[in-house]
Every structure is written in structure tokens, then in C-alpha cells.
Design a protein around this motif. Structure first.
Motif, mmCIF file in Angstrom:
data_model
loop_
_atom_site.group_PDB
_atom_site.id
_atom_site.type_symbol
_atom_site.label_atom_id
_atom_site.label_comp_id
_atom_site.label_asym_id
_atom_site.label_seq_id
_atom_site.Cartn_x
_atom_site.Cartn_y
_atom_site.Cartn_z
ATOM 1 N N LEU A 42 0.816 -1.151 -0.588
ATOM 2 C CA LEU A 42 -0.212 -0.011 0.105
ATOM 3 C C LEU A 42 1.370 1.299 0.074
ATOM 4 N N VAL A 43 1.956 1.480 0.825
ATOM 5 C CA VAL A 43 2.994 2.626 1.107
ATOM 6 C C VAL A 43 3.535 2.470 -0.511
ATOM 7 N N HIS A 44 3.792 1.345 -1.162
ATOM 8 C CA HIS A 44 4.695 1.113 -2.159
ATOM 9 C C HIS A 44 4.113 0.354 -3.720
ATOM 10 N N PRO A 45 2.903 1.104 -4.304
ATOM 11 C CA PRO A 45 2.507 -0.048 -5.148
ATOM 12 C C PRO A 45 2.763 -0.126 -6.148
ATOM 13 N N GLU A 46 3.835 1.047 -6.121
ATOM 14 C CA GLU A 46 5.171 0.333 -7.747
ATOM 15 C C GLU A 46 5.573 -1.267 -7.387
ATOM 16 N N LEU A 47 5.564 -1.761 -5.854
ATOM 17 C CA LEU A 47 7.036 -2.870 -5.881
ATOM 18 C C LEU A 47 6.152 -4.267 -5.969
ATOM 19 N N GLY A 48 4.840 -4.393 -6.222
ATOM 20 C CA GLY A 48 4.186 -5.808 -6.875
ATOM 21 C C GLY A 48 4.038 -6.313 -5.659
#
Length: 212
Positions: free
Chosen positions: A85-91
Motif C-alpha cells: 500500500l505504501v509502495h504500490p510500485e513493488l507489486g
């Protein structure tokens, strides 16, 4: 280059910080030591941009992460969701890989309240590093941990710093932590607090009386 120039910080009529000036490069780690209540955490909040109410100027990168004394996690979200949620780019796959890196991938579907303090601190650390910040600000991240867990956290932090290469500002009461992670140690003292010492860190460094 990161430049800190805090000429004055007050809370009401009380002056907390005065003439705090130093510079650092990306990739450098600085430890800030001093007595409890001297203003170390206040200084970190100014540097991180959380508190803009001060006289002076701070030049910092845009990508900043902060690790607080108490792990600031979303208690109603799972461990995995606290990353995605904090780093949606992670996947999901990358987030699970990050959890595996810090040793809690088996807790991915747990909630923060189901974790030990050490595990919550690991998650907070992973979340901070996941965004690959240019500046990482850490406020006593190992406080209240038992010696074994603290050593594990120190080793993990060393490895993550080496892998991602941010500038790091660490507030601590521990000379051991400062000398383990930092290239330089700054000591705050006085009221209002100012920098009264700036030493190279490392095993052979001189310890300040009362710093820890």
C-alpha cells in the motif's frame, strides 16, 4: 549534497535548537548523539520535513524515508499490505521478496499486532528501504530490543545500507550503534542544543562522556 542549517527552533517560548549546521553526501552515514530530551528527535523531524516551523534552511533530496522510535505501521493491514500500500510500485512478488530479505516472509498475512517488537521493527525497516530513498532518517530504531535482536537489526541495517546506498542520519544513545553504522558522530548538548562535537566514527573513535 545535503545541507542542514537550523538557526533556531522553538516550542512556544522555549528555544530548543540553535545554530545546527552540517553537510553530508549521499552514501554517508552520520550519527547524532546526546542526552535524552536534548532535541535529537526534533532535529530529525526538521530534516525529514515533518516539522517546517523553524528558522533556517535545509537542502535535502526528494526521496526521504523515516524510521521512528516506535514502528509506525498500519495495524488493520497485513504485513504484506504494509509494504504494497505504501509502495504500490513493488507489486506482490517484489514485496514478498523484501519480506524474505528481512526474515519475516512467513508472517506476510499476519497483522502488525501479531508480530514481536523485533519483527515490527524489521517491517518498518523494510518499508523504509523499499522505496530506495536518497535520505534515510532513523530515530533510535533499536531501542528496547534485547541484545541478540539488536545485533540482528544492526547487521540487517548494515546490509541494506550497503545494497541501496542512501545518506543516513541516525539518532541513538548508543556509542556501539553509532560506531557500527556511522562515518561521523555529531554530539548535541546545551540548552538550546547545538553541535558541541563532530568526530569520525569507528571502533577506535573517542566516546563522549554521557553520550550513551
Amino acid at each position: 549534497m545535503i545541507k542542514i542549517d537550523v538557526r533556531r527552533k522553538t516550542f512556544g517560548e522555549e528555544e530548543i535548537l540553535r545554530d545546527i549546521r552540517f553537510e553530508m553526501e549521499v552514501g554517508e552515514t552520520i550519527a547524532i548523539l546526546g542526552a535524552s530530551g536534548i532535541g535529537k528527535s526534533t532535529l530529525l523531524r526538521l530534516i525529514a520535513g515533518i516539522d517546517p516551523a523553524f528558522k533556517g534552511e535545509i537542502t535535502r533530496p526528494n526521496k526521504i524515508a523515516m524510521v521512528f522510535q516506535e514502528p509506525v505501521l498500519l495495524p488493520w493491514r497485513s504485513v504484506l499490505e504494509n509494504l504494497t500500500l505504501v509502495h504500490p510500485e513493488l507489486g506482490t512478488e517484489a514485496a514478498l521478496s523484501a519480506l524474505e530479505r528481512i526474515g519475516i516472509v512467513d508472517k506476510a498475512q499476519f497483522f502488525p499486532g501479531q508480530l514481536s517488537l523485533g519483527q515490527r521493527r524489521r517491517l518498518a525497516l523494510a518499508r523504509a528501504f523499499a522505496g530506495r530513498p536518497d535520505l534515510l532518517v532513523m530515530d533510535e530504531p533499536y531501542v528496547s530490543l534485547d541484545p541478540t535482536t539488536a545485533e540482528e537489526m544492526l547487521a540487517l541495517t548494515e546490509a541494506l545500507i550497503a545494497e541501496t546506498g542512501p545518506a543516513v542520519i541516525l539518532v541513538t544513545h548508543s556509542d556501539v550503534e553509532a560506531h557500527r553504522l556511522a562515518r561521523r558522530c555529531l554530539r548535541l548538548a546545551g540548552r538550546p542544543a547545538t553541535i558541541t562535537g563532530d568526530l569520525a566514527a569507528g571502533p577506535a573513535s573517542v566516546s563522549w562522556e554521557g553520550a550513551s
